[in-house]
Design a protein around this motif. Structure first.
Motif, short mmCIF file in Angstrom:
data_model
loop_
_atom_site.label_atom_id
_atom_site.label_comp_id
_atom_site.label_asym_id
_atom_site.label_seq_id
_atom_site.Cartn_x
_atom_site.Cartn_y
_atom_site.Cartn_z
N UNK A 31 -43.38 -14.98 -20.96
CA UNK A 31 -42.10 -14.62 -20.33
C UNK A 31 -42.38 -13.93 -19.01
N UNK A 32 -41.39 -13.94 -18.13
CA UNK A 32 -41.52 -13.20 -16.87
C UNK A 32 -41.94 -11.76 -17.16
N UNK A 33 -42.90 -11.28 -16.38
CA UNK A 33 -43.33 -9.89 -16.51
C UNK A 33 -44.43 -9.66 -17.52
N UNK A 34 -44.84 -10.68 -18.27
CA UNK A 34 -45.96 -10.51 -19.20
C UNK A 34 -47.23 -10.27 -18.39
N UNK A 65 -49.82 -10.91 -13.50
CA UNK A 65 -48.42 -10.75 -13.90
C UNK A 65 -47.74 -12.12 -13.90
N UNK A 66 -47.09 -12.48 -15.00
CA UNK A 66 -46.51 -13.81 -15.18
C UNK A 66 -45.13 -13.92 -14.53
N UNK A 67 -44.93 -15.08 -13.86
CA UNK A 67 -43.62 -15.42 -13.30
C UNK A 67 -43.37 -16.91 -13.58
N UNK A 110 -39.17 -3.10 -24.66
CA UNK A 110 -37.80 -3.35 -24.18
C UNK A 110 -37.30 -2.28 -23.23
N UNK A 111 -37.64 -1.03 -23.47
CA UNK A 111 -37.16 0.07 -22.63
C UNK A 111 -37.60 -0.05 -21.16
N UNK A 112 -38.64 -0.84 -20.90
CA UNK A 112 -39.19 -0.93 -19.56
C UNK A 112 -38.98 -2.30 -18.91
N UNK A 113 -38.40 -3.25 -19.61
CA UNK A 113 -38.27 -4.61 -19.10
C UNK A 113 -37.28 -4.74 -17.95
N UNK A 114 -36.40 -3.77 -17.77
CA UNK A 114 -35.45 -3.86 -16.66
C UNK A 114 -36.15 -3.75 -15.31
N UNK A 115 -37.40 -3.36 -15.30
CA UNK A 115 -38.18 -3.21 -14.07
C UNK A 115 -38.87 -4.51 -13.64
N UNK A 116 -38.87 -5.49 -14.52
CA UNK A 116 -39.59 -6.73 -14.26
C UNK A 116 -39.06 -7.49 -13.04
N UNK A 117 -37.75 -7.72 -12.88
CA UNK A 117 -37.29 -8.47 -11.71
C UNK A 117 -37.76 -7.89 -10.38
N UNK A 118 -37.73 -6.58 -10.26
CA UNK A 118 -38.17 -5.94 -9.03
C UNK A 118 -39.68 -6.15 -8.82
N UNK A 119 -40.45 -6.09 -9.88
CA UNK A 119 -41.89 -6.29 -9.76
C UNK A 119 -42.23 -7.72 -9.33
#
Length: 122
Positions: A31-34, A65-67, A110-119
């Motif tokens: 998944x994105x962000x892995x 980092x996966x995208x 899950x608590x930190x996944x909201x940061x993935x799009x920005x990364x």
């Protein structure tokens, strides 16, 4: 960084080549962000592994980092040319030993996944 283990040293009994099997499995679970941690060889990699903690007895010297896009899966990584997007297949080929990728895939809790799009927008 709090991480959740997804898959470690993937194994399969499917009736086709290991490379095809691993790629198929990775395409499904990633998944994105892995993060994909690799065990690479060479003097610099051995030095990194010598001064960092591994995970459950395994040492890793590189991470990406996966995208996911519509047509491909990319791995963002820092290499000598700077930060680049590398195809998943090329990224995985570097860490194969005897046909088996030496890698670990981890996902943020899950608590930190909201940061993935920005990364992923670097």
């Amino acid at each position: 960084m709090r991480l959740l283990i997804l898959s470690m040293f993937l194994a399969t009994q499917l009736p086709f080549s290991k490379a095809q099997s691993y790629m198929h499995r990775l395409e499904i679970i990633l998944s994105d962000g892995d993060f994909i941690f690799q065990d690479l060889d060479g003097p610099l990699c051995e030095a990194i592994e010598g001064v960092t903690d591994g995970y459950e007895g395994y040492d890793f010297s590189h991470v990406g980092l996966v995208k996911k896009t519509k047509n491909n899966i990319w791995v963002g990584e820092a290499i000598s040319m700077g930060v680049v997007w590398t195809s998943l297949s090329e990224f995985i080929q570097r860490c194969e030993k005897e046909g088996t990728p030496q890698l670990l895939v981890m996902r943020l809790k899950k608590d930190y996944r909201d940061r993935i799009p920005q990364a992923l927008r670097f």
